[in-house]
Write a protein that holds these residues in place. Structure first.
Motif, PDB file in Angstrom:
ATOM      1  N   VAL A  71      33.974  31.649  22.908  1.00 33.48           N
ATOM      2  CA  VAL A  71      34.806  32.099  23.805  1.00 33.48           C
ATOM      3  C   VAL A  71      36.124  30.476  24.213  1.00 33.48           C
ATOM      4  O   VAL A  71      36.580  31.261  24.624  1.00 33.48           O
ATOM      5  N   LYS A  72      35.856  30.155  23.463  1.00 37.29           N
ATOM      6  CA  LYS A  72      37.046  29.044  23.477  1.00 37.29           C
ATOM      7  C   LYS A  72      38.575  29.413  22.231  1.00 37.29           C
ATOM      8  O   LYS A  72      39.441  29.640  23.664  1.00 37.29           O
ATOM      9  N   ARG A  73      37.821  29.935  21.776  1.00 40.36           N
ATOM     10  CA  ARG A  73      39.428  30.737  20.848  1.00 40.36           C
ATOM     11  C   ARG A  73      39.801  32.081  21.823  1.00 40.36           C
ATOM     12  O   ARG A  73      40.947  32.338  21.587  1.00 40.36           O
ATOM     13  N   ALA A  74      38.994  32.492  22.666  1.00 39.02           N
ATOM     14  CA  ALA A  74      39.477  33.842  23.253  1.00 39.02           C
ATOM     15  C   ALA A  74      39.999  33.566  24.521  1.00 39.02           C
ATOM     16  O   ALA A  74      39.943  34.394  25.370  1.00 39.02           O
ATOM     17  N   HIS A  75      40.447  32.227  24.544  1.00 34.64           N
ATOM     18  CA  HIS A  75      41.143  32.348  26.021  1.00 34.64           C
ATOM     19  C   HIS A  75      42.903  32.920  26.131  1.00 34.64           C
ATOM     20  O   HIS A  75      42.765  33.000  26.960  1.00 34.64           O
ATOM     21  N   PRO A  76      43.587  32.693  24.923  1.00 34.52           N
ATOM     22  CA  PRO A  76      44.742  33.567  25.504  1.00 34.52           C
ATOM     23  C   PRO A  76      44.789  35.434  25.185  1.00 34.52           C
ATOM     24  O   PRO A  76      44.941  35.364  26.790  1.00 34.52           O
ATOM     25  N   HIS A  77      43.236  35.392  24.832  1.00 38.69           N
ATOM     26  CA  HIS A  77      42.634  37.073  25.655  1.00 38.69           C
ATOM     27  C   HIS A  77      42.231  37.282  26.955  1.00 38.69           C
ATOM     28  O   HIS A  77      42.878  38.151  27.688  1.00 38.69           O
ATOM     29  N   LEU A  78      41.884  36.306  26.841  1.00 42.50           N
ATOM     30  CA  LEU A  78      41.175  36.678  28.336  1.00 42.50           C
ATOM     31  C   LEU A  78      41.718  36.294  29.153  1.00 42.50           C
ATOM     32  O   LEU A  78      42.209  36.706  31.194  1.00 42.50           O
ATOM     33  N   ARG A  79      43.004  34.781  29.740  1.00 42.83           N
ATOM     34  CA  ARG A  79      44.362  34.764  30.320  1.00 42.83           C
ATOM     35  C   ARG A  79      45.188  36.618  30.621  1.00 42.83           C
ATOM     36  O   ARG A  79      45.840  35.991  32.074  1.00 42.83           O
ATOM     37  N   ASP A  80      45.878  36.636  29.339  1.00 45.72           N
ATOM     38  CA  ASP A  80      45.641  38.019  29.835  1.00 45.72           C
ATOM     39  C   ASP A  80      45.363  38.983  29.995  1.00 45.72           C
ATOM     40  O   ASP A  80      46.170  39.735  31.218  1.00 45.72           O
ATOM     41  N   LEU A  81      44.259  39.227  30.229  1.00 39.71           N
ATOM     42  CA  LEU A  81      43.510  40.062  30.630  1.00 39.71           C
ATOM     43  C   LEU A  81      43.246  40.064  32.226  1.00 39.71           C
ATOM     44  O   LEU A  81      43.469  41.465  33.623  1.00 39.71           O
ATOM     45  N   LEU A  82      43.173  38.482  32.153  1.00 43.32           N
ATOM     46  CA  LEU A  82      43.209  38.599  33.912  1.00 43.32           C
ATOM     47  C   LEU A  82      44.147  38.407  35.110  1.00 43.32           C
ATOM     48  O   LEU A  82      44.305  38.383  35.985  1.00 43.32           O
ATOM     49  N   ARG A  83      45.261  37.664  34.384  1.00 41.41           N
ATOM     50  CA  ARG A  83      46.853  38.176  34.711  1.00 41.41           C
ATOM     51  C   ARG A  83      46.856  39.716  35.335  1.00 41.41           C
ATOM     52  O   ARG A  83      47.525  39.653  36.263  1.00 41.41           O
ATOM     53  N   SER A  84      47.025  40.594  34.194  1.00 45.97           N
ATOM     54  CA  SER A  84      46.703  41.507  34.300  1.00 45.97           C
ATOM     55  C   SER A  84      46.270  42.274  35.401  1.00 45.97           C
ATOM     56  O   SER A  84      46.513  43.258  36.290  1.00 45.97           O
ATOM     57  N   MET A  85      45.083  41.773  35.880  1.00 48.34           N
ATOM     58  CA  MET A  85      43.821  42.414  36.855  1.00 48.34           C
ATOM     59  C   MET A  85      44.232  41.688  38.096  1.00 48.34           C
ATOM     60  O   MET A  85      44.293  42.878  39.726  1.00 48.34           O
ATOM     61  N   LEU A  86      45.070  40.268  38.294  1.00 45.54           N
ATOM     62  CA  LEU A  86      45.585  39.681  39.311  1.00 45.54           C
ATOM     63  C   LEU A  86      46.890  40.647  39.736  1.00 45.54           C
ATOM     64  O   LEU A  86      46.675  40.959  40.865  1.00 45.54           O
ATOM     65  N   ALA A  87      47.622  41.403  38.371  1.00 44.36           N
ATOM     66  CA  ALA A  87      48.874  42.613  39.435  1.00 44.36           C
ATOM     67  C   ALA A  87      48.179  43.443  39.928  1.00 44.36           C
ATOM     68  O   ALA A  87      49.143  43.781  40.722  1.00 44.36           O
ATOM     69  N   SER A  88      47.149  43.587  40.013  1.00 42.03           N
ATOM     70  CA  SER A  88      46.941  44.966  39.880  1.00 42.03           C
ATOM     71  C   SER A  88      46.225  45.158  41.523  1.00 42.03           C
ATOM     72  O   SER A  88      46.121  43.792  42.204  1.00 42.03           O
ATOM     73  N   PRO A  89      46.872  46.188  42.026  1.00 39.42           N
ATOM     74  CA  PRO A  89      46.025  46.327  43.474  1.00 39.42           C
ATOM     75  C   PRO A  89      44.936  45.404  43.965  1.00 39.42           C
ATOM     76  O   PRO A  89      44.483  44.785  45.646  1.00 39.42           O
ATOM     77  N   ALA A  90      43.547  45.773  43.270  1.00 38.26           N
ATOM     78  CA  ALA A  90      42.338  44.964  44.163  1.00 38.26           C
ATOM     79  C   ALA A  90      42.145  43.899  43.593  1.00 38.26           C
ATOM     80  O   ALA A  90      41.317  43.310  44.138  1.00 38.26           O
ATOM     81  N   GLY A  91      43.289  43.072  42.676  1.00 37.99           N
ATOM     82  CA  GLY A  91      43.285  41.936  42.418  1.00 37.99           C
ATOM     83  C   GLY A  91      41.335  40.862  41.994  1.00 37.99           C
ATOM     84  O   GLY A  91      41.261  42.398  41.245  1.00 37.99           O
ATOM     85  N   VAL A  92      41.575  39.794  41.907  1.00 33.80           N
ATOM     86  CA  VAL A  92      40.124  39.715  41.312  1.00 33.80           C
ATOM     87  C   VAL A  92      39.880  38.456  42.480  1.00 33.80           C
ATOM     88  O   VAL A  92      40.637  37.884  43.301  1.00 33.80           O
ATOM     89  N   ALA A  93      38.775  38.905  43.029  1.00 27.85           N
ATOM     90  CA  ALA A  93      37.909  37.941  44.136  1.00 27.85           C
ATOM     91  C   ALA A  93      37.453  36.712  43.132  1.00 27.85           C
ATOM     92  O   ALA A  93      37.847  36.017  44.415  1.00 27.85           O
ATOM     93  N   ALA A  94      37.159  36.590  42.062  1.00 29.86           N
ATOM     94  CA  ALA A  94      36.264  35.771  41.348  1.00 29.86           C
ATOM     95  C   ALA A  94      36.086  35.963  40.338  1.00 29.86           C
ATOM     96  O   ALA A  94      36.049  36.896  39.641  1.00 29.86           O
ATOM     97  N   PHE A  95      35.590  34.766  39.426  1.00 26.93           N
ATOM     98  CA  PHE A  95      35.615  34.691  38.081  1.00 26.93           C
ATOM     99  C   PHE A  95      33.965  33.904  37.777  1.00 26.93           C
ATOM    100  O   PHE A  95      33.652  33.042  38.366  1.00 26.93           O
ATOM    101  N   VAL A  96      33.119  34.692  37.557  1.00 27.64           N
ATOM    102  CA  VAL A  96      31.476  34.332  36.670  1.00 27.64           C
ATOM    103  C   VAL A  96      31.513  34.351  35.499  1.00 27.64           C
ATOM    104  O   VAL A  96      31.670  35.393  34.553  1.00 27.64           O
ATOM    105  N   ALA A  97      31.036  33.214  34.180  1.00 27.79           N
ATOM    106  CA  ALA A  97      31.537  32.607  33.254  1.00 27.79           C
ATOM    107  C   ALA A  97      29.795  32.430  33.414  1.00 27.79           C
ATOM    108  O   ALA A  97      28.893  31.875  34.269  1.00 27.79           O
TER     109      ALA A  97
END
Length: 199
Positions: A71-97
């Protein structure tokens, strides 16, 4: 007498489509996971984060140590994924870990996404993990050797031996990770957790 105009039919309320994306880790996936994920309804999609190196961990490292490290080492990959989702029309309402992944909340906080923790056990277990840093500071012996019960606000007294196994040996490499886990829970905007007494 003229015909009365028929009033227009009331418009149906627009349906709000709720979608979710389950984020999984390539390091932690299995054939069983793939079959389960394939059976999800159309409103639930999946995203698999690429593998991260674990070669430096001992071969006998506990599963908790492996999960926390992924989980700690995957931060860069998660950041890229969430950024791409934020840029989509649907966006991101919440993140649940999930209960073992609050380090991922560091990413959601930096991106301004409300973050929550989903705890699949119960409130007492969650509370004891949140309090792990405090227990670590205020005790020096192993928890199983504490002479007095541990009293968590709102919970019944617990014997130290009843706390989760990863905190029962201070010399185990997983111990400081669980203490850090307790600190990371404080990044959450809220928790989804079982609080009922019986089913």
């Amino acid at each position: 007498m003229g015909r009365q105009a028929t009033p227009p039919a009331p418009e149906k309320p627009s349906a709000h489509v709720f979608t979710a994306t389950l984020v999984t880790y390539a390091n932690l996936s299995s054939a069983d996971h793939h079959s389960t994920l394939a059976s999800l309804p159309p409103c639930v999609s999946t995203a698999v984060l690429p593998e991260v190196p674990l070669d430096d961990l001992p071969t006998d490292a506990r599963i908790e140590t492996r999960i926390f490290t992924v989980v700690k080492r995957a931060h860069p990959h998660l950041r890229d994924l969430l950024r791409s989702m934020l840029a989509s029309p649907a966006g991101v309402a919440a993140f649940v870990a999930d209960v073992l992944g609050p380090w991922a909340l560091e990413v959601s906080v930096k991106l301004g996404i409300p973050g929550y923790v989903f705890c699949t056990t119960n409130l007492m277990a969650l509370h004891s993990m949140i309090c792990a840093p405090q227990f670590d500071k205020t005790t020096s012996c192993e928890f199983r050797d504490l002479p007095e019960p541990i009293r968590l606000p709102g919970c019944v007294p617990l014997r130290g031996a009843d706390l989760i196994d990863p905190v029962q040996d201070r010399t185990d490499p997983v111990y400081p990770l669980v203490v850090e886990l307790g600190k990371k829970y404080l990044l959450a905007d809220g928790f989804i957790v079982n609080t009922f007494d019986a089913m």
